[in-house]
Design a protein around this motif. Structure first.
Motif, PDB file in Angstrom:
ATOM      1  N   MET A 133       0.666  -1.309   0.378  1.00 29.90           N
ATOM      2  CA  MET A 133       0.198  -0.067   0.223  1.00 29.90           C
ATOM      3  C   MET A 133       0.962   1.018  -0.300  1.00 29.90           C
ATOM      4  N   TYR A 134       2.008   1.319   0.987  1.00 36.00           N
ATOM      5  CA  TYR A 134       2.470   3.008   0.947  1.00 36.00           C
ATOM      6  C   TYR A 134       4.258   2.993   0.722  1.00 36.00           C
ATOM      7  N   SER A 135       4.331   1.431   0.133  1.00 38.30           N
ATOM      8  CA  SER A 135       6.158   1.733  -0.267  1.00 38.30           C
ATOM      9  C   SER A 135       5.824   2.476  -2.077  1.00 38.30           C
ATOM     10  N   GLU A 136       7.054   2.836  -1.585  1.00 38.90           N
ATOM     11  CA  GLU A 136       7.295   3.299  -3.383  1.00 38.90           C
ATOM     12  C   GLU A 136       8.663   1.890  -4.031  1.00 38.90           C
ATOM     13  N   ARG A 137       9.672   1.256  -3.102  1.00 43.64           N
ATOM     14  CA  ARG A 137      10.490   0.303  -3.309  1.00 43.64           C
ATOM     15  C   ARG A 137      10.048  -1.142  -2.669  1.00 43.64           C
ATOM     16  N   CYS A 138       9.611  -2.196  -3.232  1.00 49.13           N
ATOM     17  CA  CYS A 138      10.039  -3.137  -2.355  1.00 49.13           C
ATOM     18  C   CYS A 138      11.511  -4.154  -2.692  1.00 49.13           C
ATOM     19  N   ALA A 139      11.743  -4.465  -1.677  1.00 50.19           N
ATOM     20  CA  ALA A 139      12.805  -5.432  -2.028  1.00 50.19           C
ATOM     21  C   ALA A 139      12.861  -6.991  -1.034  1.00 50.19           C
ATOM     22  N   LEU A 140      13.535  -7.539  -2.078  1.00 47.23           N
ATOM     23  CA  LEU A 140      13.235  -8.960  -1.661  1.00 47.23           C
ATOM     24  C   LEU A 140      14.755  -9.356  -0.414  1.00 47.23           C
ATOM     25  N   PHE A 141      14.583  -9.812   0.542  1.00 43.08           N
ATOM     26  CA  PHE A 141      16.173 -10.498   0.878  1.00 43.08           C
ATOM     27  C   PHE A 141      15.938 -11.620   1.375  1.00 43.08           C
ATOM     28  N   PHE A 142      17.329 -12.358   1.195  1.00 42.79           N
ATOM     29  CA  PHE A 142      16.794 -14.082   1.188  1.00 42.79           C
ATOM     30  C   PHE A 142      18.883 -14.692   0.755  1.00 42.79           C
ATOM     31  N   ASP A 143      19.208 -15.277   1.929  1.00 43.61           N
ATOM     32  CA  ASP A 143      19.962 -15.779   1.817  1.00 43.61           C
ATOM     33  C   ASP A 143      21.486 -14.029   1.749  1.00 43.61           C
ATOM     34  N   GLY A 144      21.027 -13.725   2.788  1.00 39.12           N
ATOM     35  CA  GLY A 144      22.246 -12.479   2.990  1.00 39.12           C
ATOM     36  C   GLY A 144      22.640 -11.604   2.429  1.00 39.12           C
ATOM     37  N   ASN A 145      20.835 -11.456   1.184  1.00 39.93           N
ATOM     38  CA  ASN A 145      21.853 -10.495   0.139  1.00 39.93           C
ATOM     39  C   ASN A 145      20.223  -9.588   0.095  1.00 39.93           C
ATOM     40  N   ILE A 146      20.291  -8.695  -1.229  1.00 39.51           N
ATOM     41  CA  ILE A 146      18.876  -8.408  -1.636  1.00 39.51           C
ATOM     42  C   ILE A 146      18.831  -8.922  -2.839  1.00 39.51           C
ATOM     43  N   VAL A 147      17.921  -9.778  -3.182  1.00 41.52           N
ATOM     44  CA  VAL A 147      17.582 -10.470  -4.420  1.00 41.52           C
ATOM     45  C   VAL A 147      17.033 -10.059  -5.107  1.00 41.52           C
ATOM     46  N   SER A 148      16.022  -8.903  -5.367  1.00 43.14           N
ATOM     47  CA  SER A 148      14.677  -8.598  -6.317  1.00 43.14           C
ATOM     48  C   SER A 148      13.990  -6.796  -5.578  1.00 43.14           C
ATOM     49  N   CYS A 149      14.407  -5.828  -5.912  1.00 37.42           N
ATOM     50  CA  CYS A 149      14.029  -5.130  -6.188  1.00 37.42           C
ATOM     51  C   CYS A 149      12.821  -3.810  -6.725  1.00 37.42           C
ATOM     52  N   ASP A 150      12.111  -3.804  -6.872  1.00 38.83           N
ATOM     53  CA  ASP A 150      11.376  -3.546  -7.697  1.00 38.83           C
ATOM     54  C   ASP A 150       9.833  -2.187  -7.094  1.00 38.83           C
ATOM     55  N   ASN A 151       8.851  -1.744  -7.749  1.00 41.06           N
ATOM     56  CA  ASN A 151       7.837  -1.170  -7.262  1.00 41.06           C
ATOM     57  C   ASN A 151       6.753  -2.104  -7.249  1.00 41.06           C
ATOM     58  N   PRO A 152       5.687  -1.579  -6.143  1.00 45.10           N
ATOM     59  CA  PRO A 152       4.806  -2.786  -5.303  1.00 45.10           C
ATOM     60  C   PRO A 152       3.925  -3.687  -6.811  1.00 45.10           C
ATOM     61  N   ARG A 153       3.879  -3.315  -6.804  1.00 46.81           N
ATOM     62  CA  ARG A 153       2.977  -3.639  -8.374  1.00 46.81           C
ATOM     63  C   ARG A 153       3.772  -5.135  -8.863  1.00 46.81           C
ATOM     64  N   ALA A 154       5.042  -4.323  -9.992  1.00 43.06           N
ATOM     65  CA  ALA A 154       5.820  -5.305 -10.186  1.00 43.06           C
ATOM     66  C   ALA A 154       6.139  -6.526  -9.380  1.00 43.06           C
ATOM     67  N   PHE A 155       6.239  -6.347  -8.444  1.00 34.78           N
ATOM     68  CA  PHE A 155       7.291  -6.679  -7.329  1.00 34.78           C
ATOM     69  C   PHE A 155       6.200  -7.949  -6.802  1.00 34.78           C
ATOM     70  N   TYR A 156       4.739  -7.697  -6.622  1.00 39.14           N
ATOM     71  CA  TYR A 156       4.258  -8.415  -5.763  1.00 39.14           C
ATOM     72  C   TYR A 156       3.202  -9.539  -7.153  1.00 39.14           C
ATOM     73  N   SER A 157       2.791  -8.649  -8.454  1.00 41.03           N
ATOM     74  CA  SER A 157       1.863  -9.433  -9.182  1.00 41.03           C
ATOM     75  C   SER A 157       3.183 -10.376  -9.560  1.00 41.03           C
ATOM     76  N   GLY A 158       4.198 -10.565  -9.338  1.00 45.31           N
ATOM     77  CA  GLY A 158       5.120 -11.328 -10.153  1.00 45.31           C
ATOM     78  C   GLY A 158       5.561 -12.633  -9.358  1.00 45.31           C
ATOM     79  N   ASN A 159       4.896 -12.782  -7.697  1.00 47.76           N
ATOM     80  CA  ASN A 159       5.001 -13.691  -6.983  1.00 47.76           C
ATOM     81  C   ASN A 159       3.977 -14.280  -7.113  1.00 47.76           C
ATOM     82  N   ARG A 160       3.778 -15.567  -6.424  1.00 45.59           N
ATOM     83  CA  ARG A 160       3.154 -17.000  -6.101  1.00 45.59           C
ATOM     84  C   ARG A 160       2.606 -16.288  -5.168  1.00 45.59           C
TER      85      ARG A 160
END
Length: 546
Positions: A489-516
C-alpha cells in the motif's frame, strides 16, 4: 458448564483514571476457537492476561473470573500452571533454556514429573510439531518461526486445556505465520484445545475461528460468528479495515447477505461479478533522485568462526523514498538494518551516507540529525517511569520541538497514555510511543524494524499517513517488515532479502504481482481475472458494475 466465566470484570491500572476494562461479561465453552480483536489499546491484552493469574497486570480489578467453576485466585497452582497455557507476542521473551530439548522438558520438570513421563511427553510433542531435525539445536540458533513453535510446544507438552495467545504471529514472516495458525487449528480440531487468540492478521485466522469478539474502549461491542461481523459493525467502523480482503471488497460494493470470508470464496464471488480490466498505473521508481545511503559489498558475521549473515550485501536508498525490505525469519534483515545504522560493524564493505563513510560521522552528529532507528523491541528505548517523561526528555526545552511534540502526540493519538508507565502499555501503544521518541530526533533517514508489529489496521493507516507527510518534508524511510499489505500500500520500492543479500527490488505492483506465495491477499484473490491488482483498492477500481 463454561470453561471460563467472566462476570462484570472491570480493571484500572495504577495512577490511571480511566478504566481499561469496563463490565466485561464473557463465557467461553470448552473447545471453542475465539479470536479477540480491536484497536491498539482497547483492552484486549489486559483482558487476556486476566485469565492467566501469574501474568495478570498490577492494578485494581473488580468482578469475578472462574475457571471450571472455581474462582481463578483459588485455583490450585499446579492446575493453573498446566491447564492454562500462554504464548507471548515476542518469541524471545518466553525461551528460558539453552537447548530445544531442555526447553521442552523445563515445564514438566518444574511440575515435578518423573523422568519416564517427561521423556514420553517430550518425544510425542517433538514428533507432533516436526521438531526432530532441530531437537538438539541451541535455542539462540533458531529462527523466529521456530522459536514461536517451540514456545507453543513447550506449553502443549504440559497438556493444557486452554491456550491463550497474544499476537503470536506478529514477528513471523507470512509463510511462518500461516503455518503457525494451521498448527493452532489442528490443536483445536484434533485435541479439542480451547483457544483464545489476539490477532491483527485476520486473513488466515477468521476462517478457522468459531467466534470473533470485537472490543472498543474496554468493552465488547460484538461477540458472534466471523461471517456476520461485517453486517454487525457500523458502516464506517475502523475495524472493517482489519477484516479479510474478500470481506472488505464485498463491503466496498455495498453488498448485502453473507460475505465471502476466505480467498477461495472471494475468488468465486469475484468471478461472478462483471469485471472490466483497467490499466493500473504505477508511480515511477524515482531512481533519478540523489542517493542518500549506499551499502557496498557488505559482509558480516557475529562470530569469527560462524557463517556470514550478510554476503556481499548491496543496497541503494534514494532521497525521499519509502523502501520496504521483506524476507523470511532468520534471513538477516534486522542485521542488515543494524549495519546500515552503524550499530554493527561489517568485516568487509562500507556504508555511505551522502557519499561519506558511516564511520566518519561522530555519534552525536549521526544519531541526532542524520539517522534514527526504531528497533524491533520498542522497550529497549524506554528509560523513564512515565510516557510523558520519555517524550519530554527528547525536547530539551526547545519551543519549536515542543510544538512538534504536541503535534506528534495528537497525530499518534497517545495523549491518554502520558501518565502511564511504558511497560504497562500494549505492544501497539509501545510502538507508537517509541516512534514519537525517535521522530523527535528530526532525522533525515528513519530506519524502522517491524513498525506495524502489534498495531491495528487503523493505526497502520495513521502511521502511513504520518510517514507520508514526513516524506513530503524530505524524510527518507527504510522499513524491515513482514507486513506485505502495508508494504504494497505505502512503499515506493519493495526489496526481497534472501541468503544474506537483496535478490529482487522493484515497485510494489511489479514486485507482488510476480510472486505466487509472497504476495498480498488481494492479488491471490483476483489474479485469475485481474493482472496486477495488489490491494483491495486495486480490485475495487478494476471492477465495474454493468
Amino acid at each position: 458448564m463454561a470453561i471460563f466465566e467472566i462476570n462484570d470484570v472491570s480493571f484500572q491500572y495504577p495512577n490511571d483514571e480511566q478504566l481499561v476494562l469496563q463490565n466485561i461479561q464473557l463465557y467461553v465453552e470448552q473447545g471453542e476457537f475465539i479470536v479477540l480483536v480491536g484497536q491498539s489499546g482497547c483492552g484486549k491484552s489486559t483482558l487476556l492476561r486476566q485469565l492467566k493469574r501469574e501474568l495478570a497486570p498490577h492494578g485494581q480489578r473488580n468482578g469475578s473470573i472462574k475457571y471450571n467453576g472455581i474462582p481463578l485466585e483459588e485455583l490450585d497452582p499446579k492446575i493453573a500452571t498446566s491447564d492454562i497455557g500462554f504464548v507471548l507476542q515476542n518469541p524471545e521473551n518466553q525461551v528460558v533454556t539453552d537447548k530445544v530439548w531442555h526447553e521442552l522438558s523445563f515445564g514438566l520438570e518444574s511440575l515435578g514429573m518423573d523422568t519416564p513421563t517427561i521423556r514420553r511427553r517430550v518425544a510425542e510433542m517433538a514428533s507432533f510439531f516436526g521438531m526432530h531435525t532441530w531437537f538438539r539445536q541451541k535455542t539462540v540458533e533458531l529462527s523466529g518461526g521456530q522459536k514461536q513453535k517451540l514456545n507453543l510446544a513447550s506449553i502443549m507438552v504440559m497438556q493444557p486445556k486452554v491456550l491463550l495467545l497474544d499476537e503470536p504471529t506478529s514477528q513471523l514472516d507470512p509463510i511462518a505465520a500461516m503455518e503457525f495458525i494451521a498448527t493452532l487449528h489442528r490443536l483445536n480440531e484434533e485435541l479439542g484445545i480451547t483457544i483464545i487468540l489476539i490477532e491483527h492478521r485476520l486473513e488466515e485466522v477468521l476462517p478457522v475461528a468459531d467466534r470473533v469478539i470485537v472490543m472498543e474502549q474496554g468493552q465488547i461491542i460484538y461477540d458472534g460468528s466471523p461471517r456476520l461481523a461485517l453486517a454487525s459493525l457500523p458502516q464506517n467502523h475502523t475495524m472493517i479495515q482489519a477484516l479479510p480482503t474478500a470481506m472488505r471488497v464485498f463491503h466496498a460494493f455495498n453488498q448485502t447477505g453473507e460475505a465471502p470470508l476466505t480467498i477461495k470464496e472471494g475468488q468465486k464471488w469475484l468471478a461472478a461479478q462483471h469485471i472490466e480490466k483497467v490499466k493500473l498505473i504505477e508511480e515511477p521508481l524515482g531512481t533519478n533522485r540523489p542517493i542518500l545511503m549506499e551499502a557496498k559489498n557488505i559482509s558480516f558475521r557475529y562470530e569469527r568462526d560462524s557463517e556470514d549473515i550478510l554476503r556481499s550485501f548491496q543496497l541503494q536508498v534514494y532521497e525521499g523514498e519509502i523502501l520496504t525490505i521483506l524476507g523470511g525469519n532468520g534471513t538477516g534483515k534486522s542485521t542488515a538494518l543494524k549495519v546500515l545504522a552503524g550499530l554493527e560493524k561489517p568485516y568487509r564493505g562500507d556504508v555511505h551516507i551522502k557519499g561519506k563513510k558511516l564511520q566518519k560521522y561522530s555519534n552525536a552528529e549521526l544519531y541526532r540529525n542524520v539517522i534514527a532507528v526504531l528497533p524491533q523491541d520498542p522497550r529497549t528505548l524506554f528509560v523513564e517511569k512515565k510516557v510523558k517523561d520519555e517524550l519530554s526528555k527528547m525536547v530539551h526545552g526547545k519551543k519549536e520541538v515542543d510544538v512538534q511534540l504536541k503535534e506528534l502526540i495528537a497525530l499518534l493519538e497517545i495523549g491518554h497514555l502520558l501518565e502511564r508507565h511504558p511497560y504497562d502499555l500494549s505492544g501497539g501503544e509501545q510502538q507508537k510511543v517509541a516512534l514519537a521518541k525517535v521522530l523527535l530526533l528530526e532525522p533525515q533517514l528513519l530506519l524502522l524494524d517491524e513498525p506495524t508489529k502489534g498495531i491495528d489496521a487503523f493505526a497502520k493507516q495513521s502511521l502511513a499517513n504520518l510517514l507520508k507527510s514526513l516524506q513530503r518534508k524530505g524524510l527518507t524511510v527504510v522499513i524491515v517488515t513482514h507486513d506485505i499489505e502495508f508494504s504494497a500500500m505505502y512503499s515506493e520500492r519493495c526489496a526481497l532479502f534472501f541468503d544474506g543479500n537483496i535478490v529482487s527490488c522493484d515497485n510494489p505492483r511489479a514486485f507482488y504481482s510476480g510472486n505466487r506465495f509472497y504476495t498480498t491477499a488481494a492479488h491471490r484473490m483476483s489474479r485469475h481475472v485481474l493482472d496486477q491488482a495488489i490491494t483491495c483498492e486495486d480490485v475495487v477500481a478494476s471492477c465495474r458494475e454493468m
